[in-house]
Write a protein that holds these residues in place. Structure first.
Motif, PDB file in Angstrom:
ATOM      1  N   ARG A  34      -8.946   3.107  -4.021  1.00 55.15           N
ATOM      2  CA  ARG A  34      -8.832   2.194  -5.159  1.00 55.15           C
ATOM      3  C   ARG A  34      -9.417   2.744  -6.457  1.00 55.15           C
ATOM      4  N   PRO A  35     -10.647   3.283  -6.459  1.00 56.63           N
ATOM      5  CA  PRO A  35     -11.187   3.786  -7.731  1.00 56.63           C
ATOM      6  C   PRO A  35     -10.311   4.870  -8.366  1.00 56.63           C
ATOM      7  N   GLN A  36      -9.777   5.765  -7.535  1.00 62.45           N
ATOM      8  CA  GLN A  36      -8.929   6.835  -8.064  1.00 62.45           C
ATOM      9  C   GLN A  36      -7.604   6.285  -8.585  1.00 62.45           C
ATOM     10  N   LEU A  37      -7.032   5.352  -7.847  1.00 66.73           N
ATOM     11  CA  LEU A  37      -5.761   4.764  -8.275  1.00 66.73           C
ATOM     12  C   LEU A  37      -5.945   3.917  -9.530  1.00 66.73           C
ATOM     13  N   GLU A  38      -7.058   3.214  -9.630  1.00 64.17           N
ATOM     14  CA  GLU A  38      -7.334   2.443 -10.847  1.00 64.17           C
ATOM     15  C   GLU A  38      -7.463   3.371 -12.051  1.00 64.17           C
ATOM     16  N   ALA A  39      -8.127   4.517 -11.858  1.00 61.40           N
ATOM     17  CA  ALA A  39      -8.295   5.477 -12.955  1.00 61.40           C
ATOM     18  C   ALA A  39      -6.950   5.995 -13.451  1.00 61.40           C
ATOM     19  N   LEU A  40      -5.959   6.057 -12.559  1.00 64.94           N
ATOM     20  CA  LEU A  40      -4.613   6.511 -12.933  1.00 64.94           C
ATOM     21  C   LEU A  40      -3.721   5.350 -13.383  1.00 64.94           C
ATOM     22  N   GLY A  41      -4.260   4.129 -13.353  1.00 62.36           N
ATOM     23  CA  GLY A  41      -3.461   2.961 -13.700  1.00 62.36           C
ATOM     24  C   GLY A  41      -2.410   2.639 -12.649  1.00 62.36           C
ATOM     25  N   ARG A  42      -2.663   3.043 -11.394  1.00 60.00           N
ATOM     26  CA  ARG A  42      -1.673   2.872 -10.329  1.00 60.00           C
ATOM     27  C   ARG A  42      -2.172   1.997  -9.174  1.00 60.00           C
ATOM     28  N   TRP A  43      -3.261   1.255  -9.381  1.00 59.46           N
ATOM     29  CA  TRP A  43      -3.744   0.411  -8.296  1.00 59.46           C
ATOM     30  C   TRP A  43      -2.841  -0.803  -8.129  1.00 59.46           C
ATOM     31  N   ASP A  44      -2.353  -0.985  -6.932  1.00 56.69           N
ATOM     32  CA  ASP A  44      -1.519  -2.130  -6.579  1.00 56.69           C
ATOM     33  C   ASP A  44      -1.747  -2.383  -5.087  1.00 56.69           C
ATOM     34  N   PRO A  45      -2.410  -3.488  -4.727  1.00 54.92           N
ATOM     35  CA  PRO A  45      -2.726  -3.728  -3.317  1.00 54.92           C
ATOM     36  C   PRO A  45      -1.485  -3.841  -2.430  1.00 54.92           C
ATOM     37  N   VAL A  46      -0.396  -4.371  -2.959  1.00 52.42           N
ATOM     38  CA  VAL A  46       0.830  -4.481  -2.163  1.00 52.42           C
ATOM     39  C   VAL A  46       1.392  -3.078  -1.893  1.00 52.42           C
ATOM     40  N   ARG A  47       1.408  -2.244  -2.913  1.00 51.98           N
ATOM     41  CA  ARG A  47       1.893  -0.877  -2.733  1.00 51.98           C
ATOM     42  C   ARG A  47       1.009  -0.110  -1.756  1.00 51.98           C
ATOM     43  N   ARG A  48      -0.327  -0.293  -1.841  1.00 53.27           N
ATOM     44  CA  ARG A  48      -1.253   0.406  -0.930  1.00 53.27           C
ATOM     45  C   ARG A  48      -0.929   0.020   0.513  1.00 53.27           C
ATOM     46  N   ARG A  49      -0.748  -1.287   0.782  1.00 52.34           N
ATOM     47  CA  ARG A  49      -0.426  -1.748   2.131  1.00 52.34           C
ATOM     48  C   ARG A  49       0.931  -1.200   2.579  1.00 52.34           C
ATOM     49  N   THR A  50       1.919  -1.256   1.698  1.00 54.44           N
ATOM     50  CA  THR A  50       3.268  -0.797   2.032  1.00 54.44           C
ATOM     51  C   THR A  50       3.265   0.690   2.360  1.00 54.44           C
ATOM     52  N   ARG A  51       2.575   1.474   1.545  1.00 56.86           N
ATOM     53  CA  ARG A  51       2.525   2.930   1.786  1.00 56.86           C
ATOM     54  C   ARG A  51       1.775   3.254   3.070  1.00 56.86           C
ATOM     55  N   MET A  52       0.675   2.556   3.299  1.00 54.16           N
ATOM     56  CA  MET A  52      -0.101   2.800   4.513  1.00 54.16           C
ATOM     57  C   MET A  52       0.710   2.392   5.743  1.00 54.16           C
ATOM     58  N   ARG A  53       1.386   1.258   5.651  1.00 53.04           N
ATOM     59  CA  ARG A  53       2.185   0.780   6.782  1.00 53.04           C
ATOM     60  C   ARG A  53       3.316   1.763   7.096  1.00 53.04           C
ATOM     61  N   ALA A  54       3.975   2.268   6.041  1.00 49.70           N
ATOM     62  CA  ALA A  54       5.107   3.180   6.223  1.00 49.70           C
ATOM     63  C   ALA A  54       4.683   4.514   6.818  1.00 49.70           C
ATOM     64  N   SER A  55       3.476   4.950   6.518  1.00 53.20           N
ATOM     65  CA  SER A  55       3.052   6.270   6.978  1.00 53.20           C
ATOM     66  C   SER A  55       2.111   6.223   8.178  1.00 53.20           C
ATOM     67  N   PHE A  56       1.683   5.031   8.584  1.00 55.14           N
ATOM     68  CA  PHE A  56       0.741   4.932   9.698  1.00 55.14           C
ATOM     69  C   PHE A  56       1.454   5.179  11.016  1.00 55.14           C
ATOM     70  N   SER A  57       0.977   6.167  11.730  1.00 60.84           N
ATOM     71  CA  SER A  57       1.520   6.511  13.047  1.00 60.84           C
ATOM     72  C   SER A  57       0.347   6.648  14.013  1.00 60.84           C
ATOM     73  N   PRO A  58       0.163   5.673  14.899  1.00 66.03           N
ATOM     74  CA  PRO A  58      -0.950   5.788  15.839  1.00 66.03           C
ATOM     75  C   PRO A  58      -0.932   7.092  16.640  1.00 66.03           C
ATOM     76  N   MET A  59       0.247   7.612  16.927  1.00 69.59           N
ATOM     77  CA  MET A  59       0.326   8.850  17.712  1.00 69.59           C
ATOM     78  C   MET A  59      -0.216  10.055  16.937  1.00 69.59           C
ATOM     79  N   ALA A  60      -0.129  10.033  15.619  1.00 67.50           N
ATOM     80  CA  ALA A  60      -0.601  11.146  14.801  1.00 67.50           C
ATOM     81  C   ALA A  60      -1.988  10.893  14.218  1.00 67.50           C
ATOM     82  N   SER A  61      -2.472   9.673  14.355  1.00 71.43           N
ATOM     83  CA  SER A  61      -3.723   9.285  13.697  1.00 71.43           C
ATOM     84  C   SER A  61      -4.914   9.367  14.636  1.00 71.43           C
ATOM     85  N   ARG A  62      -6.035   9.711  14.044  1.00 71.01           N
ATOM     86  CA  ARG A  62      -7.288   9.815  14.801  1.00 71.01           C
ATOM     87  C   ARG A  62      -8.380   9.087  14.041  1.00 71.01           C
TER      88      ARG A  62
END
Length: 154
Positions: A34-62
């Motif tokens: 969030r702090p980095q995205l706010e500094a770039l003017g790109r903080w959006d909680p819906v986008r953060r959730r959407t991006r995390m959901r789209a890229s989250f893979s339990p098989m690849a995640s640790r």
């Protein structure tokens, strides 16, 4: 773990992630990004959730845990035929700057020394210098990210 220079690195262990970990890892990503995205003017909680959901893979995640089981962070590593891709490396803010990120990346690098590793780093993030110290180089400039790659280590 000990670093190549003989320097002690913080102890940690990898544990497999599960779908049930999504919400707490999303929360971790929000607290770290969030702090980095706010500094770039790109903080959006819906986008953060959407991006995390789209890229989250339990098989690849640790999960990255302390020896006592305390969650310190998470990382995803996707294996492709010709390279490894590291994404979603998030460390608890209190663990940042402790050498933990270096220890995690050295472990990942040791797992696949014969393949290049790729990562995207948010512009304006101090992570770019961190990855450069590990030997990654910028291969492309994108809209809001730097594409970086580490050559095979064999």
């Amino acid at each position: 773990m000990s670093g190549a220079e003989g320097r002690d690195l913080p102890p940690f262990r990898f544990q497999p992630a599960a779908e049930a970990d999504f919400e707490r890892l999303l929360d971790l990503s929000v607290r770290t990004m969030r702090p980095q995205l706010e500094a770039l003017g790109r903080w959006d909680p819906v986008r953060r959730r959407t991006r995390m959901r789209a890229s989250f893979s339990p098989m690849a995640s640790r999960l990255i845990e302390a020896p006592d089981g305390t969650l310190l962070g998470c990382v995803s590593v996707h294996d492709h035929e010709d390279h490894g891709e590291v994404c979603q490396l998030y460390l608890e803010p209190a663990a940042q700057g402790s050498g933990l990120g270096r220890a995690v990346m050295l472990a990942i690098m040791d797992e696949r020394p014969d393949l290049p590793l790729r990562i995207e780093v948010l512009k304006g993030s101090r992570a770019k210098a961190f990855y450069e110290r590990l030997g990654f180089v910028v291969t492309a400039e994108q809209d809001v990210d730097w594409a970086m790659e580490l050559a095979p280590r064999l």
